[in-house]
Design a protein around this motif. Structure first.
Motif, PDB file in Angstrom:
ATOM      1  N   ASP A   1       0.834  -1.191   0.000  1.00 13.13           N
ATOM      2  CA  ASP A   1       0.000   0.000   0.000  1.00 13.13           C
ATOM      3  C   ASP A   1       0.870   1.243   0.000  1.00 13.13           C
ATOM      4  OD1 ASP A   1      -1.904   1.883   0.190  1.00 13.13           O
ATOM      5  OD2 ASP A   1      -2.726   1.241   2.123  1.00 13.13           O
ATOM      6  N   HIS A   2       0.878   1.973  -1.121  1.00 10.21           N
ATOM      7  CA  HIS A   2       1.659   3.199  -1.226  1.00 10.21           C
ATOM      8  C   HIS A   2       0.812   4.436  -0.917  1.00 10.21           C
ATOM      9  CE1 HIS A   2       5.277   1.361  -2.912  1.00 10.21           C
ATOM     10  NE2 HIS A   2       4.462   0.579  -3.583  1.00 10.21           N
ATOM     11  N   GLY A   3      -0.503   4.285  -0.777  1.00 16.27           N
ATOM     12  CA  GLY A   3      -1.349   5.426  -0.501  1.00 16.27           C
ATOM     13  C   GLY A   3      -1.401   6.415  -1.652  1.00 16.27           C
ATOM     14  N   ARG A   4      -1.218   5.954  -2.903  1.00 20.38           N
ATOM     15  CA  ARG A   4      -1.207   6.837  -4.053  1.00 20.38           C
ATOM     16  C   ARG A   4      -2.215   6.353  -5.076  1.00 20.38           C
ATOM     17  NH1 ARG A   4       5.265   6.171  -4.998  1.00 20.38           N
ATOM     18  NH2 ARG A   4       5.985   6.951  -2.997  1.00 20.38           N
ATOM     19  N   ARG A   5      -2.755   7.297  -5.826  1.00 16.27           N
ATOM     20  CA  ARG A   5      -3.634   6.937  -6.931  1.00 16.27           C
ATOM     21  C   ARG A   5      -2.786   6.426  -8.079  1.00 16.27           C
ATOM     22  NH1 ARG A   5      -7.706  11.341  -8.732  1.00 16.27           N
ATOM     23  NH2 ARG A   5      -5.801  12.602  -8.758  1.00 16.27           N
ATOM     24  N   GLN A   6      -3.194   5.296  -8.631  1.00 17.48           N
ATOM     25  CA  GLN A   6      -2.430   4.691  -9.713  1.00 17.48           C
ATOM     26  C   GLN A   6      -3.371   4.222 -10.801  1.00 17.48           C
ATOM     27  OE1 GLN A   6       1.128   2.828  -8.868  1.00 17.48           O
ATOM     28  NE2 GLN A   6       0.859   2.694  -6.665  1.00 17.48           N
ATOM     29  N   ILE A   7      -2.902   4.292 -12.026  1.00 15.15           N
ATOM     30  CA  ILE A   7      -3.662   3.795 -13.159  1.00 15.15           C
ATOM     31  C   ILE A   7      -3.203   2.371 -13.447  1.00 15.15           C
ATOM     32  CG2 ILE A   7      -4.099   4.064 -15.621  1.00 15.15           C
ATOM     33  CD1 ILE A   7      -3.846   7.043 -15.276  1.00 15.15           C
ATOM     34  N   ARG A   8      -4.163   1.464 -13.426  1.00 17.28           N
ATOM     35  CA  ARG A   8      -3.857   0.052 -13.670  1.00 17.28           C
ATOM     36  C   ARG A   8      -4.100  -0.257 -15.153  1.00 17.28           C
ATOM     37  NH1 ARG A   8      -3.855  -4.422 -10.346  1.00 17.28           N
ATOM     38  NH2 ARG A   8      -4.700  -3.155  -8.639  1.00 17.28           N
ATOM     39  N   ILE A   9      -3.069  -0.783 -15.808  1.00 15.16           N
ATOM     40  CA  ILE A   9      -3.184  -1.201 -17.206  1.00 15.16           C
ATOM     41  C   ILE A   9      -2.992  -2.708 -17.263  1.00 15.16           C
ATOM     42  CG2 ILE A   9      -2.219  -0.973 -19.527  1.00 15.16           C
ATOM     43  CD1 ILE A   9      -1.300   1.814 -18.789  1.00 15.16           C
ATOM     44  N   GLU A  10      -3.990  -3.404 -17.789  1.00 17.63           N
ATOM     45  CA  GLU A  10      -3.943  -4.865 -17.823  1.00 17.63           C
ATOM     46  C   GLU A  10      -4.221  -5.372 -19.229  1.00 17.63           C
ATOM     47  OE1 GLU A  10      -5.994  -7.024 -14.784  1.00 17.63           O
ATOM     48  OE2 GLU A  10      -6.128  -5.250 -13.487  1.00 17.63           O
ATOM     49  N   THR A  11      -3.435  -6.362 -19.621  1.00 17.53           N
ATOM     50  CA  THR A  11      -3.685  -7.106 -20.851  1.00 17.53           C
ATOM     51  C   THR A  11      -3.691  -8.587 -20.503  1.00 17.53           C
ATOM     52  OG1 THR A  11      -1.343  -7.292 -21.441  1.00 17.53           O
ATOM     53  CG2 THR A  11      -2.500  -5.308 -22.173  1.00 17.53           C
ATOM     54  N   ALA A  12      -3.747  -9.424 -21.510  1.00 12.83           N
ATOM     55  CA  ALA A  12      -3.792 -10.865 -21.251  1.00 12.83           C
ATOM     56  C   ALA A  12      -2.502 -11.372 -20.623  1.00 12.83           C
ATOM     57  CB  ALA A  12      -4.067 -11.618 -22.559  1.00 12.83           C
ATOM     58  N   ARG A  13      -1.358 -10.714 -20.901  1.00 12.31           N
ATOM     59  CA  ARG A  13      -0.076 -11.225 -20.437  1.00 12.31           C
ATOM     60  C   ARG A  13       0.640 -10.319 -19.459  1.00 12.31           C
ATOM     61  NH1 ARG A  13       2.540 -15.170 -23.052  1.00 12.31           N
ATOM     62  NH2 ARG A  13       4.537 -14.151 -22.603  1.00 12.31           N
ATOM     63  N   ILE A  14       0.217  -9.083 -19.322  1.00 13.10           N
ATOM     64  CA  ILE A  14       0.989  -8.140 -18.523  1.00 13.10           C
ATOM     65  C   ILE A  14       0.058  -7.204 -17.768  1.00 13.10           C
ATOM     66  CG2 ILE A  14       1.181  -6.405 -20.349  1.00 13.10           C
ATOM     67  CD1 ILE A  14       4.029  -5.877 -19.422  1.00 13.10           C
ATOM     68  N   ALA A  15       0.493  -6.810 -16.599  1.00 12.06           N
ATOM     69  CA  ALA A  15      -0.245  -5.824 -15.806  1.00 12.06           C
ATOM     70  C   ALA A  15       0.761  -4.855 -15.206  1.00 12.06           C
ATOM     71  CB  ALA A  15      -1.036  -6.512 -14.697  1.00 12.06           C
ATOM     72  N   THR A  16       0.473  -3.593 -15.267  1.00 11.59           N
ATOM     73  CA  THR A  16       1.384  -2.591 -14.721  1.00 11.59           C
ATOM     74  C   THR A  16       0.600  -1.466 -14.097  1.00 11.59           C
ATOM     75  OG1 THR A  16       3.303  -1.193 -15.209  1.00 11.59           O
ATOM     76  CG2 THR A  16       1.564  -1.258 -16.855  1.00 11.59           C
ATOM     77  N   LEU A  17       1.241  -0.740 -13.199  1.00 11.61           N
ATOM     78  CA  LEU A  17       0.626   0.382 -12.500  1.00 11.61           C
ATOM     79  C   LEU A  17       1.437   1.639 -12.771  1.00 11.61           C
ATOM     80  CD1 LEU A  17      -0.025  -1.385  -9.081  1.00 11.61           C
ATOM     81  CD2 LEU A  17      -1.746  -0.789 -10.777  1.00 11.61           C
ATOM     82  N   ILE A  18       0.760   2.706 -13.099  1.00  8.88           N
ATOM     83  CA  ILE A  18       1.423   3.984 -13.355  1.00  8.88           C
ATOM     84  C   ILE A  18       0.859   5.009 -12.382  1.00  8.88           C
ATOM     85  CG2 ILE A  18       1.911   5.784 -15.048  1.00  8.88           C
ATOM     86  CD1 ILE A  18       1.399   3.740 -17.232  1.00  8.88           C
TER      87      ILE A  18
END
Length: 368
Positions: free
Chosen positions: A25-42
């Protein structure tokens, strides 16, 4: 794509279908991007910072294109860029003379900032930049040999000299500092010593050659973006793009290496191979800039730390924000340099020297 405030993995974490990570838990708003093989947070903050830096780069770049012997106002510069039917003389001034300089400032700033982020993450120390640990001086020494000893003054030969000089310096520092385990403090101290030695050798070479050659090398050594055109920009951009793409995996491995060799090894990362790869890519980025514009000091030192504070990241290895920060610093510095009629290296040294003094004072205050 969604905005998520739930406990999440660190920004930039990558997972696959068969992998799991422990939520943090970083306590920050993040944009979650998900595909079939990868997931990342910006992080949303990083996006806002990048947009703000982009605006600064564009505004400062346009403003710098109004400066010069041929007076062009801000509106005329904008019209020359967006309107092909505008005054052909102004378009020639803007596109052929001044735009390459701005683009070179962006490239040099981004390359130096990324190199600084690599080395500061590698050494886990804000002082671990190529300016401090000698790799920049090594590249400068290699170019000096090419220019005044071998009399090879084209961009390609200077690039080769900068790369060889930087890599040999990096290898020397790495060998001298590597005693069973790599200590960031030992690496910095050895780098400072090697840098001082190479600086003395460079001075000895300059006082041993003719005045004309010494003046040519001294002018280049001040660091300047003047007289650079698309002939140098195109090959430099290609090399920069290749090195940047190859170094992208370091954005994931170096932050893990910051936790220590044991933790990195447990997570399947080879500390020795990662350090060697990072040093080669970092030196290549420094050599790229040194060959084209000369030594532009302290951008590699300041940009990662400024970016880290702007984005509130826990590592200086934030690739896109770091590169945009460096680009903004060099574009603004070059605009100031044109106003006061000095090389851009003089401005960055002046500002960077003050920043280095503040950084040393801040570190000393935290330890006392």
């Amino acid at each position: 794509m969604s905005i998520d405030q739930r406990p999440t993995a660190p920004a930039g974490a990558v997972t696959h279908d068969d992998d799991e990570f422990t939520p943090v838990d970083h306590g920050r708003r993040q944009i979650r991007i998900e595909t079939a093989r990868i997931a990342t947070l910006i992080p949303v903050r990083s996006i806002v910072v990048c947009l703000a830096l982009t605006v600064v780069i564009i505004a400062a770049g346009l403003a710098s294109m109004t400066i010069g012997a041929y007076e062009v106002d801000f509106g005329s510069v904008v019209r020359a860029i967006v309107d092909p039917s505008s005054d052909p003389d102004i378009r020639q001034v803007v596109f052929e003379w001044r735009l390459p300089r701005v683009l070179f400032a962006v490239l040099c700033g981004a390359a130096l900032a990324l190199a600084g982020g690599i080395f500061q993450s590698l050494t886990r120390n804000p002082l671990g930049s190529p300016d401090i640990i000698g790799f920049g001086i090594g590249a400068q020494f290699g170019v000096t040999l090419m220019m005044v000893v071998l009399e090879l003054n084209t961009y390609m030969f200077k690039a080769v000299g900068a790369l060889i000089g930087g890599l040999i310096t990096a290898l020397l520092v790495y060998v001298l500092a590597n005693k069973n385990t790599m200590s960031s403090f030992r690496l910095i101290i050895v780098g400072i010593g090697v840098s001082a030695g190479l600086g003395s050798l460079t001075s000895w070479i300059l006082i041993s050659v003719s005045v004309e050659k010494a003046m040519m090398a001294a002018t280049w050594g001040a660091g300047s973006l003047a007289s650079l055109g698309f002939d140098q920009l195109i090959p430099a951009s290609i090399v920069f793009a290749i090195v940047t793409l190859l170094s992208l995996p370091l954005g994931r491995t170096l932050p893990v290496l910051e936790m220590g060799d044991d933790a990195a090894t447990a997570l399947g990362i080879s500390p020795g191979r990662t350090r060697l790869t990072a040093m080669v890519f970092g030196v290549a980025l420094v050599a790229l800039v040194t060959a084209a514009a000369g030594p532009i000091s302290f951008i590699a030192l300041a940009a990662p730390q400024i970016s880290q504070r702007l984005t509130r990241s826990n590592t200086p290895m934030g690739t896109v924000p770091v590169m945009l920060t460096g680009a903004a610093l060099v574009v603004v510095s070059d605009a100031v340099a044109q106003l006061v009629a000095v090389p851009v290296g003089v401005v960055t040294v002046s500002v960077g020297g003050l920043y280095l003094a503040w950084l040393l004072a801040a570190q000393y205050a935290r330890r006392t």
